[in-house]
Write a protein that holds these residues in place. Structure first.
Motif, PDB file in Angstrom:
ATOM      1  N   GLU A 235       0.813  -1.216   0.000  1.00 23.42           N
ATOM      2  CA  GLU A 235       0.000   0.000   0.000  1.00 23.42           C
ATOM      3  C   GLU A 235       0.849   1.270   0.000  1.00 23.42           C
ATOM      4  O   GLU A 235       0.353   2.348  -0.353  1.00 23.42           O
ATOM      5  CB  GLU A 235      -0.933   0.019   1.216  1.00 23.42           C
ATOM      6  N   PHE A 236       2.092   1.183   0.417  1.00 19.30           N
ATOM      7  CA  PHE A 236       2.907   2.398   0.504  1.00 19.30           C
ATOM      8  C   PHE A 236       3.271   2.890  -0.894  1.00 19.30           C
ATOM      9  O   PHE A 236       3.632   2.109  -1.768  1.00 19.30           O
ATOM     10  CB  PHE A 236       4.181   2.137   1.311  1.00 19.30           C
ATOM     11  N   ARG A 237       3.193   4.206  -1.100  1.00 19.92           N
ATOM     12  CA  ARG A 237       3.415   4.768  -2.425  1.00 19.92           C
ATOM     13  C   ARG A 237       4.560   5.789  -2.389  1.00 19.92           C
ATOM     14  O   ARG A 237       4.371   6.951  -2.038  1.00 19.92           O
ATOM     15  CB  ARG A 237       2.127   5.452  -2.912  1.00 19.92           C
ATOM     16  N   VAL A 256      14.867  16.642   4.916  1.00 23.55           N
ATOM     17  CA  VAL A 256      14.618  17.598   5.988  1.00 23.55           C
ATOM     18  C   VAL A 256      13.125  17.816   6.239  1.00 23.55           C
ATOM     19  O   VAL A 256      12.746  18.448   7.223  1.00 23.55           O
ATOM     20  CB  VAL A 256      15.321  18.944   5.710  1.00 23.55           C
ATOM     21  N   ALA A 257      12.279  17.320   5.349  1.00 22.07           N
ATOM     22  CA  ALA A 257      10.834  17.363   5.552  1.00 22.07           C
ATOM     23  C   ALA A 257      10.216  16.234   4.730  1.00 22.07           C
ATOM     24  O   ALA A 257      10.807  15.776   3.739  1.00 22.07           O
ATOM     25  CB  ALA A 257      10.243  18.710   5.143  1.00 22.07           C
ATOM     26  N   PHE A 258       9.028  15.800   5.122  1.00 20.84           N
ATOM     27  CA  PHE A 258       8.455  14.618   4.467  1.00 20.84           C
ATOM     28  C   PHE A 258       6.952  14.604   4.614  1.00 20.84           C
ATOM     29  O   PHE A 258       6.382  15.090   5.595  1.00 20.84           O
ATOM     30  CB  PHE A 258       9.038  13.333   5.081  1.00 20.84           C
ATOM     31  N   ALA A 259       6.292  14.064   3.598  1.00 23.22           N
ATOM     32  CA  ALA A 259       4.866  13.739   3.626  1.00 23.22           C
ATOM     33  C   ALA A 259       4.749  12.390   2.928  1.00 23.22           C
ATOM     34  O   ALA A 259       4.883  12.299   1.706  1.00 23.22           O
ATOM     35  CB  ALA A 259       4.038  14.803   2.922  1.00 23.22           C
ATOM     36  N   LEU A 260       4.546  11.337   3.705  1.00 21.22           N
ATOM     37  CA  LEU A 260       4.637   9.962   3.215  1.00 21.22           C
ATOM     38  C   LEU A 260       3.247   9.360   3.092  1.00 21.22           C
ATOM     39  O   LEU A 260       2.446   9.427   4.033  1.00 21.22           O
ATOM     40  CB  LEU A 260       5.512   9.135   4.152  1.00 21.22           C
ATOM     41  N   VAL A 261       2.984   8.756   1.948  1.00 26.47           N
ATOM     42  CA  VAL A 261       1.613   8.429   1.543  1.00 26.47           C
ATOM     43  C   VAL A 261       1.430   6.928   1.337  1.00 26.47           C
ATOM     44  O   VAL A 261       2.303   6.248   0.777  1.00 26.47           O
ATOM     45  CB  VAL A 261       1.263   9.168   0.228  1.00 26.47           C
ATOM     46  N   SER A 262       0.288   6.422   1.759  1.00 23.21           N
ATOM     47  CA  SER A 262      -0.123   5.062   1.421  1.00 23.21           C
ATOM     48  C   SER A 262      -1.534   5.098   0.830  1.00 23.21           C
ATOM     49  O   SER A 262      -2.312   6.019   1.113  1.00 23.21           O
ATOM     50  CB  SER A 262      -0.085   4.140   2.645  1.00 23.21           C
ATOM     51  N   TYR A 277      -3.915   8.029   2.328  1.00 24.13           N
ATOM     52  CA  TYR A 277      -3.636   8.329   3.731  1.00 24.13           C
ATOM     53  C   TYR A 277      -2.217   8.848   3.854  1.00 24.13           C
ATOM     54  O   TYR A 277      -1.272   8.217   3.354  1.00 24.13           O
ATOM     55  CB  TYR A 277      -3.818   7.084   4.589  1.00 24.13           C
ATOM     56  N   ILE A 278      -2.052  10.009   4.476  1.00 21.40           N
ATOM     57  CA  ILE A 278      -0.716  10.556   4.708  1.00 21.40           C
ATOM     58  C   ILE A 278      -0.227  10.021   6.052  1.00 21.40           C
ATOM     59  O   ILE A 278      -0.696  10.433   7.118  1.00 21.40           O
ATOM     60  CB  ILE A 278      -0.721  12.094   4.675  1.00 21.40           C
ATOM     61  N   GLU A 279       0.698   9.073   5.979  1.00 20.77           N
ATOM     62  CA  GLU A 279       1.184   8.377   7.171  1.00 20.77           C
ATOM     63  C   GLU A 279       1.923   9.315   8.118  1.00 20.77           C
ATOM     64  O   GLU A 279       1.701   9.301   9.335  1.00 20.77           O
ATOM     65  CB  GLU A 279       2.117   7.232   6.761  1.00 20.77           C
ATOM     66  N   TYR A 280       2.844  10.083   7.566  1.00 19.03           N
ATOM     67  CA  TYR A 280       3.668  10.978   8.380  1.00 19.03           C
ATOM     68  C   TYR A 280       3.875  12.297   7.657  1.00 19.03           C
ATOM     69  O   TYR A 280       4.101  12.323   6.437  1.00 19.03           O
ATOM     70  CB  TYR A 280       5.051  10.368   8.635  1.00 19.03           C
ATOM     71  N   ILE A 281       3.815  13.376   8.413  1.00 18.01           N
ATOM     72  CA  ILE A 281       4.219  14.694   7.943  1.00 18.01           C
ATOM     73  C   ILE A 281       5.139  15.270   9.013  1.00 18.01           C
ATOM     74  O   ILE A 281       4.818  15.213  10.213  1.00 18.01           O
ATOM     75  CB  ILE A 281       3.020  15.643   7.750  1.00 18.01           C
ATOM     76  N   GLY A 282       6.284  15.807   8.606  1.00 24.86           N
ATOM     77  CA  GLY A 282       7.171  16.381   9.606  1.00 24.86           C
ATOM     78  C   GLY A 282       8.304  17.173   8.996  1.00 24.86           C
ATOM     79  O   GLY A 282       8.604  17.052   7.801  1.00 24.86           O
ATOM     80  N   VAL A 283       8.936  17.967   9.843  1.00 32.10           N
ATOM     81  CA  VAL A 283      10.096  18.769   9.473  1.00 32.10           C
ATOM     82  C   VAL A 283      11.150  18.578  10.555  1.00 32.10           C
ATOM     83  O   VAL A 283      10.818  18.612  11.750  1.00 32.10           O
ATOM     84  CB  VAL A 283       9.724  20.270   9.363  1.00 32.10           C
ATOM     85  N   VAL A 284      12.389  18.348  10.160  1.00 32.84           N
ATOM     86  CA  VAL A 284      13.459  18.177  11.148  1.00 32.84           C
ATOM     87  C   VAL A 284      13.611  19.456  11.962  1.00 32.84           C
ATOM     88  O   VAL A 284      13.290  20.561  11.511  1.00 32.84           O
ATOM     89  CB  VAL A 284      14.794  17.786  10.482  1.00 32.84           C
ATOM     90  N   ARG A 285      14.126  19.301  13.156  1.00 30.41           N
ATOM     91  CA  ARG A 285      14.107  20.407  14.110  1.00 30.41           C
ATOM     92  C   ARG A 285      14.948  21.604  13.655  1.00 30.41           C
ATOM     93  O   ARG A 285      14.592  22.752  13.914  1.00 30.41           O
ATOM     94  CB  ARG A 285      14.585  19.899  15.468  1.00 30.41           C
ATOM     95  N   ASP A 286      16.061  21.346  12.956  1.00 32.84           N
ATOM     96  CA  ASP A 286      16.904  22.480  12.563  1.00 32.84           C
ATOM     97  C   ASP A 286      16.388  23.212  11.325  1.00 32.84           C
ATOM     98  O   ASP A 286      17.015  24.177  10.871  1.00 32.84           O
ATOM     99  CB  ASP A 286      18.360  22.035  12.338  1.00 32.84           C
ATOM    100  N   HIS A 287      15.241  22.780  10.788  1.00 31.84           N
ATOM    101  CA  HIS A 287      14.638  23.490   9.650  1.00 31.84           C
ATOM    102  C   HIS A 287      13.223  23.969   9.949  1.00 31.84           C
ATOM    103  O   HIS A 287      12.515  24.393   9.032  1.00 31.84           O
ATOM    104  CB  HIS A 287      14.624  22.590   8.411  1.00 31.84           C
TER     105      HIS A 287
END
Length: 346
Positions: A235-237, A256-262, A277-287
């Motif tokens: 399912e992961f895309r 440094v940032a991500f939006a990971l989709v299944s 479904y967007i599994e994870y959204i995030g930005v590393v702390r130094d950005h």
């Protein structure tokens, strides 16, 4: 959170573990991979009642059973009727990563036809005691958490958790956005590029996830094994996922940032529309503070829109330290059902 300098094995008693006794269950036994088909029948029946627009995949169940975070012979339990039908199933998994806590996750369900008879109560009690056994063997001088999540539609499961001594600790909100609405692309800063996720960036995306989620409730570092399970599932895309990358001084690409989709197409019929479904959204702390979050989200939404998918969904912590829920609302996401996280802390 409890602060302690005493190892868990010196402060947690190990309970005696006995199989449940219930008149509707002819046999309790550990799960094996041979039970996978029967477990999927059970999960499908439970999904239709608890969260009909979101189904459990075969890969999720199989990966849970194969995970090194548990031993099937001691950390799983399934109950069969006299005719051999699988009525109940439970898993107890101790997280490999132990940064600030030792966490044990409980997952389980009872077939809706057999609910309300005490089977779930007995199964959860067995899971809780097995989790206490695991914590009682841990040498780590850290808080111990036993965690169980309950769906919005499973009222009985919520009551069971509370009666078993778990405390409702956090809410997670499902949010959805229609992709027929225009997506306003937000460009990142000049030295960062947004690209589809490729195989060479999978490990860097895991490291980015662990950094970005360090200050999130209930989050511990994700191991390579768990990340591989997610990113290699059917399912992961990768093609629909988006990551923001920068070049390091060594010339390597760093996420440094991500939006990971299944995409689970089994959900589409129940929902009445196509969705991702967007599994994870995030930005590393130094950005953080560089508007990378809206940039990576809009890039992912555009990829889904271009693929002809009608809606995007995600889950967000109702008390997100980064204010994610407010950001998603500004970007057109609408709040829906809640999920509930229960914790027993020792």
């Amino acid at each position: 959170m409890t602060v302690t300098s005493t190892a868990l094995r010196d402060r947690v008693a190990s309970p005696e573990l006995e199989l449940p006794q219930h008149p509707d269950i002819a046999r309790w036994k550990p799960a094996t991979l041979d039970d996978l088909d029967a477990m999927m029948v059970l999960m499908d029946a439970a999904d239709r009642v608890d969260h009909p627009a979101s189904t459990t995949t075969r890969a999720q169940v199989e990966n849970a059973l194969k995970s090194s975070e548990l031993i099937m012979a001691t950390d799983t339990l399934v109950g069969e009727s006299a005719s051999g039908v699988l009525i109940a199933a439970g898993v107890v998994a101790e997280a490999q990563a132990k940064s600030t806590r030792v966490q044990v996750y409980l997952e389980g369900t009872v077939h809706p036809t057999w609910r309300g008879r005490g089977i779930g109560r007995q199964l959860l009690a067995w899971q809780r005691d097995r989790a206490l056994q695991l914590l009682s063997a841990s040498p780590h001088a850290l808080p111990g958490w036993i965690m169980v999540d309950q769906e919005h539609g499973n009222i009985a499961g919520q009551h069971l958790s509370e009666r078993a001594g778990f405390t409702l600790t956090r809410y997670f909100t499902e949010m959805e956005r229609r992709l027929s609405d225009a997506v306003e692309i937000i460009e990142p800063m000049a030295d960062v590029r947004i690209v589809p996720l490729d195989d060479e960036l999978v490990e860097s995306s895991r490291r980015a996830r662990n950094d970005a989620f360090r200050d999130h409730w209930g989050s511990q570092p994700t191991t390579q094994e768990r990340w591989e399970h997610m990113t290699s599932s059917p399912e992961f895309r990768k093609d629909l996922s988006r990551v923001a990358v920068e070049k390091t001084d060594a010339g390597e690409r760093r996420v440094v940032a991500f939006a990971l989709v299944s995409v689970n197409k089994r959900d589409w019929e129940a929902a009445g529309y196509s969705k991702a479904y967007i599994e994870y959204i995030g930005v590393v702390r130094d950005h953080r503070g560089e508007k990378l979050a809206p940039a990576i989200i809009t890039a992912a939404l555009q990829s889904l829109r271009d693929a002809g998918i009608e809606r995007a969904t995600l889950d967000v912590d109702s008390e997100s330290p980064t204010g994610a829920n407010t950001l998603y609302e500004r970007m057109g996401f609408v709040a829906g059902d809640r999920g509930y996280s229960y914790v027993l802390e020792v």
